[in-house]
Design a protein around this motif. Structure first.
Motif, mmCIF file in Angstrom:
data_model
loop_
_atom_site.group_PDB
_atom_site.id
_atom_site.type_symbol
_atom_site.label_atom_id
_atom_site.label_comp_id
_atom_site.label_asym_id
_atom_site.label_seq_id
_atom_site.Cartn_x
_atom_site.Cartn_y
_atom_site.Cartn_z
ATOM 1 N N THR A 109 -5.091 2.000 4.148
ATOM 2 C CA THR A 109 -5.691 0.923 4.930
ATOM 3 C C THR A 109 -6.588 0.090 4.014
ATOM 4 O O THR A 109 -6.779 0.426 2.855
ATOM 5 C CB THR A 109 -6.519 1.472 6.095
ATOM 6 N N GLY A 110 -7.128 -0.977 4.552
ATOM 7 C CA GLY A 110 -7.987 -1.843 3.757
ATOM 8 C C GLY A 110 -7.827 -3.265 4.224
ATOM 9 O O GLY A 110 -7.213 -3.514 5.264
ATOM 10 N N ALA A 112 -8.858 -5.362 6.095
ATOM 11 C CA ALA A 112 -9.619 -5.670 7.306
ATOM 12 C C ALA A 112 -9.539 -4.436 8.209
ATOM 13 O O ALA A 112 -8.601 -3.654 8.088
ATOM 14 C CB ALA A 112 -9.030 -6.876 8.020
ATOM 15 N N PRO A 113 -10.508 -4.267 9.121
ATOM 16 C CA PRO A 113 -10.416 -3.139 10.048
ATOM 17 C C PRO A 113 -9.091 -3.172 10.801
ATOM 18 O O PRO A 113 -8.706 -4.205 11.334
ATOM 19 C CB PRO A 113 -11.591 -3.354 10.998
ATOM 20 N N GLY A 114 -8.373 -2.052 10.788
ATOM 21 C CA GLY A 114 -7.116 -1.973 11.511
ATOM 22 C C GLY A 114 -5.906 -2.417 10.712
ATOM 23 O O GLY A 114 -4.781 -2.309 11.190
ATOM 24 N N ARG A 154 -6.290 -9.343 13.054
ATOM 25 C CA ARG A 154 -7.055 -10.462 13.614
ATOM 26 C C ARG A 154 -6.752 -11.685 12.773
ATOM 27 O O ARG A 154 -6.138 -11.591 11.713
ATOM 28 C CB ARG A 154 -8.552 -10.162 13.556
ATOM 29 N N TRP A 171 -6.194 -3.633 16.578
ATOM 30 C CA TRP A 171 -7.610 -3.265 16.482
ATOM 31 C C TRP A 171 -8.249 -3.535 17.823
ATOM 32 O O TRP A 171 -8.170 -4.654 18.329
ATOM 33 C CB TRP A 171 -8.297 -4.094 15.392
ATOM 34 N N ALA A 179 -8.357 1.651 15.575
ATOM 35 C CA ALA A 179 -7.183 1.223 14.799
ATOM 36 C C ALA A 179 -5.935 1.898 15.358
ATOM 37 O O ALA A 179 -5.922 3.098 15.610
ATOM 38 C CB ALA A 179 -7.362 1.566 13.325
ATOM 39 N N LEU A 182 -2.998 4.592 11.683
ATOM 40 C CA LEU A 182 -3.876 5.429 10.857
ATOM 41 C C LEU A 182 -3.082 5.976 9.668
ATOM 42 O O LEU A 182 -1.857 6.119 9.753
ATOM 43 C CB LEU A 182 -4.442 6.579 11.691
ATOM 44 N N PRO B 20 -20.465 5.301 7.505
ATOM 45 C CA PRO B 20 -19.720 6.129 6.556
ATOM 46 C C PRO B 20 -18.613 6.904 7.267
ATOM 47 O O PRO B 20 -18.672 7.106 8.480
ATOM 48 C CB PRO B 20 -20.788 7.082 6.004
ATOM 49 N N THR B 23 -13.327 4.926 6.718
ATOM 50 C CA THR B 23 -12.450 4.113 5.876
ATOM 51 C C THR B 23 -10.996 4.202 6.338
ATOM 52 O O THR B 23 -10.220 3.286 6.075
ATOM 53 C CB THR B 23 -12.546 4.535 4.402
ATOM 54 N N LEU B 25 -9.966 3.782 9.189
ATOM 55 C CA LEU B 25 -9.786 2.664 10.122
ATOM 56 C C LEU B 25 -9.822 1.331 9.385
ATOM 57 O O LEU B 25 -9.715 0.277 9.997
ATOM 58 C CB LEU B 25 -10.906 2.659 11.178
ATOM 59 N N GLY B 26 -10.035 1.392 8.067
ATOM 60 C CA GLY B 26 -10.208 0.158 7.307
ATOM 61 C C GLY B 26 -11.623 -0.376 7.415
ATOM 62 O O GLY B 26 -11.871 -1.549 7.142
ATOM 63 N N VAL B 27 -12.555 0.488 7.817
ATOM 64 C CA VAL B 27 -13.944 0.067 8.027
ATOM 65 C C VAL B 27 -14.808 0.583 6.878
ATOM 66 O O VAL B 27 -14.818 1.767 6.567
ATOM 67 C CB VAL B 27 -14.475 0.595 9.371
ATOM 68 N N PRO B 29 -18.363 1.295 4.641
ATOM 69 C CA PRO B 29 -19.664 1.860 5.057
ATOM 70 C C PRO B 29 -20.714 0.812 5.453
ATOM 71 O O PRO B 29 -21.465 1.040 6.394
ATOM 72 C CB PRO B 29 -20.106 2.657 3.836
ATOM 73 N N VAL B 124 -21.957 -0.615 17.036
ATOM 74 C CA VAL B 124 -20.495 -0.697 16.968
ATOM 75 C C VAL B 124 -20.034 0.415 16.034
ATOM 76 O O VAL B 124 -20.492 0.490 14.892
ATOM 77 C CB VAL B 124 -20.033 -2.066 16.431
ATOM 78 N N LEU B 125 -19.158 1.302 16.527
ATOM 79 C CA LEU B 125 -18.709 2.453 15.752
ATOM 80 C C LEU B 125 -19.905 3.220 15.178
ATOM 81 O O LEU B 125 -19.935 3.577 14.007
ATOM 82 C CB LEU B 125 -17.752 2.011 14.633
ATOM 83 N N LEU B 133 -18.126 -8.510 5.672
ATOM 84 C CA LEU B 133 -16.718 -8.655 5.304
ATOM 85 C C LEU B 133 -15.837 -8.683 6.541
ATOM 86 O O LEU B 133 -14.958 -9.512 6.676
ATOM 87 C CB LEU B 133 -16.291 -7.513 4.375
ATOM 88 N N SER B 134 -16.079 -7.737 7.457
ATOM 89 C CA SER B 134 -15.166 -7.600 8.590
ATOM 90 C C SER B 134 -15.727 -8.190 9.871
ATOM 91 O O SER B 134 -15.011 -8.303 10.857
ATOM 92 C CB SER B 134 -14.858 -6.125 8.817
ATOM 93 N N GLY B 135 -17.006 -8.556 9.873
ATOM 94 C CA GLY B 135 -17.594 -9.117 11.076
ATOM 95 C C GLY B 135 -17.971 -8.078 12.117
ATOM 96 O O GLY B 135 -18.292 -8.423 13.253
ATOM 97 N N LEU B 136 -17.935 -6.797 11.759
ATOM 98 C CA LEU B 136 -18.356 -5.759 12.711
ATOM 99 C C LEU B 136 -19.875 -5.739 12.828
ATOM 100 O O LEU B 136 -20.580 -6.082 11.889
ATOM 101 C CB LEU B 136 -17.897 -4.376 12.226
ATOM 102 N N HIS B 248 -18.179 -3.901 0.643
ATOM 103 C CA HIS B 248 -16.959 -3.988 -0.169
ATOM 104 C C HIS B 248 -15.728 -3.650 0.663
ATOM 105 O O HIS B 248 -15.811 -2.889 1.622
ATOM 106 C CB HIS B 248 -17.064 -3.020 -1.349
ATOM 107 N N VAL B 250 -12.388 -1.636 1.615
ATOM 108 C CA VAL B 250 -12.155 -0.195 1.510
ATOM 109 C C VAL B 250 -11.294 0.140 0.287
ATOM 110 O O VAL B 250 -11.523 1.128 -0.402
ATOM 111 C CB VAL B 250 -11.482 0.300 2.811
#
Lengths: 197, 285
Positions: A109-110, A112-114, A154, A171, A179, A182, B20, B23, B25-27, B29, B124-125, B133-136, B248, B250
């Motif tokens: 993954t990487g 963006a989230p999801g 997104r 997402w 996500a 996975l 933390p 990752t 999920l692509g999220v 830290p 959030v999470l 970077l992701s807007g979370l 950064h 992931v």
């Protein structure tokens, strides 16, 4: 597999191929904070502890684990579908058949989230990225780049060749996990008519 | 209880200890860039270590909707309560309606404003950190933003704290070579360690970009994307190093020539454009 340093809080497992990396990832995931790369696994922790953990783990045991298959319905009407057909020497229908016939695997993954980098699809679909990225790729766009396929979770900039789109949310913060795709999951694309995806 | 943002120049982001372990999920830290400054401010106020604070680049003014205690740490600079200069690194008591201005830093980049009870926008999470970077996480603060504040749970264990002195000379951070130092010529590795790199104004929470000589690759071609960490020093196609920050991606496709020792990454949060950064080789642990 060889261990490479990644600072004082992690170790990188440099594997021979994606399958070995996925096997190490599956073996270590229950025990440590791990991140999967294309053919690497990052294990966070004091390097001495990580080396001990890796020494005691057996990646082969993970190979037989059951993975669920996620079906993603796609309307194949992407703006780059014709270009992908030209680059691959296939017809548009053959591109769609190639994309849907072989199941893909979430390699890592990487971005963006999801967002999941999918590998293991039909090798005839390996196409370069677009020469210039699009400033706006819509949510749900299904793309190809190099050996990978992926779905934009997104709206974002992006340089992948877009072959279609899906309505399935990749997402969703209201979902657990948010996500859909996975690491290690199997993904099968299914062709549906416009509006039905 | 809340803080109302009444003026802002630059950016102000809610940060805590981040997300933390997500990752997969692509999220990334995310979380405070200068973790040490956030920790100090929370210690001063008796907050739990993961209480959310405001990370300010520039200057911000907040108005307290009720009497409360706050503290400012991180980069040194002016702080005024109702126009009267007050000190950083200590507990400040605000009365109902008081305005507190955290001015632009005299040195460094990031100032931390913490409040007793911590900032409590919806997590959030599991975190209140704004991931740029992701807007979370919470949206970046703007004038008019009402920042909710939690109930005070602890008591201060100290009233003053030494917030540390930011030097004006070269900033030296320790670096462990690898994982991909072998993608570069031996001369490039020597150059990385021997150069005073200049912090680029294009630096942000995703990465601190450095200007200097171009580092030559020994291996051509593209690296398959691999996981990176806060402190990873990626080398771009132009041959210039970027030290990754808390937001950064992931995974990344630029080879990582070395990784800054985790504790030293907080120093980079305060590396202002034009500041010289040097890497000192640290043995792989």
């Amino acid at each position: 597999m060889r261990l490479r340093p990644s600072g004082d809080r992690a170790v990188l497992l440099d594997c021979d191929d994606a399958a070995e990396a996925q096997a190490w990832f599956a073996a270590l995931e229950p025990e440590a904070d791990v991140t999967l790369g294309a053919r690497t696994v990052l294990v966070r922790g004091a390097p001495a502890d990580v080396r001990r953990l890796v020494g005691a783990a057996t990646p082969g045991e993970a190979a037989g684990r059951s993975t669920s298959e996620v079906v993603v319905p796609v309307t194949y009407d992407g703006p780059d579908l014709g270009e992908v057909a030209r680059l691959t020497g296939l017809t548009v229908d053959e591109v769609v058949d190639a994309h849907t016939a072989t199941p893909w695997t979430v390699a890592f993954t990487g971005f963006a989230p999801g967002f999941a980098y999918l590998t293991g699809g039909d090798p005839r679909l390996h196409v370069p990225r677009r020469d210039s990225p699009r400033p706006r790729v819509p949510v749900g766009a299904v793309g190809l780049a190099g050996p990978y396929s992926g779905v934009y979770p997104r709206e974002s900039p992006g340089g992948w060749q877009l072959v279609g789109s899906t309505d399935v949310p990749l997402w969703d913060l209201e979902r657990d996990p948010p996500a859909l795709l996975l690491p290690g999951a199997l993904v099968r694309f299914e062709s549906v008519l416009r509006g039905a995806a | 209880m809340s803080l109302r943002v009444t003026a802002l120049t630059g950016s102000a982001l809610v940060q805590d200890t981040g997300r933390p372990g997500r990752t997969g999920l692509g999220v990334t830290p995310s979380g405070s860039f200068d973790r040490n400054a956030a920790r100090q401010a929370n210690v001063l106020l008796g907050n739990p270590p993961d209480a959310a604070v405001l990370e300010v680049v520039g200057s911000v003014t907040v108005r307290a909707t009720r009497a409360t205690a706050v503290a400012v740490t991180g980069a040194p600079g002016p702080v005024q309560c109702e126009g009267i200069p007050v000190d950083t690194g200590q507990v400040l008591l605000l009365q109902d309606g008081d305005e507190l201005t955290v001015g632009p830093p005299a040195l460094g980049v990031r100032r931390v404003l913490a409040v007793a009870g911590g900032l409590t926008p919806d997590p959030v999470l599991g975190s209140r950190a704004t991931d740029t970077l992701s807007g979370l996480g919470p949206a970046p603060v703007t004038v008019g933003t009402l920042l909710p504040v939690g109930l005070r749970t602890g008591h201060p264990v100290t009233t003053r704290i030494e917030t540390g002195v930011l030097g004006v000379g070269d900033l030296t951070v320790r670096l462990v070579l690898g994982p991909r130092d072998d993608w570069f010529t031996p001369e490039a590795v020597s150059m990385l360690l021997g150069t005073g790199w200049t912090v680029s104004p294009r630096s942000d929470r995703i990465g601190v970009r450095l200007d200097g000589p171009s580092l030559e690759r020994a291996v051509a071609g593209e690296l398959e994307s691999e996981p990176v960490v806060r402190g990873s020093v990626q080398v771009t196609t132009a041959g210039l190093p970027v030290v990754l920050g808390p937001d950064h991606p992931v995974t990344g496709g630029y080879p990582v020539i070395g990784v800054v020792v985790d504790a030293d990454t907080d120093l980079l949060a305060q590396a202002a454009p034009g500041r010289r950064v040097r890497f000192r080789r640290h043995p792989a642990p």
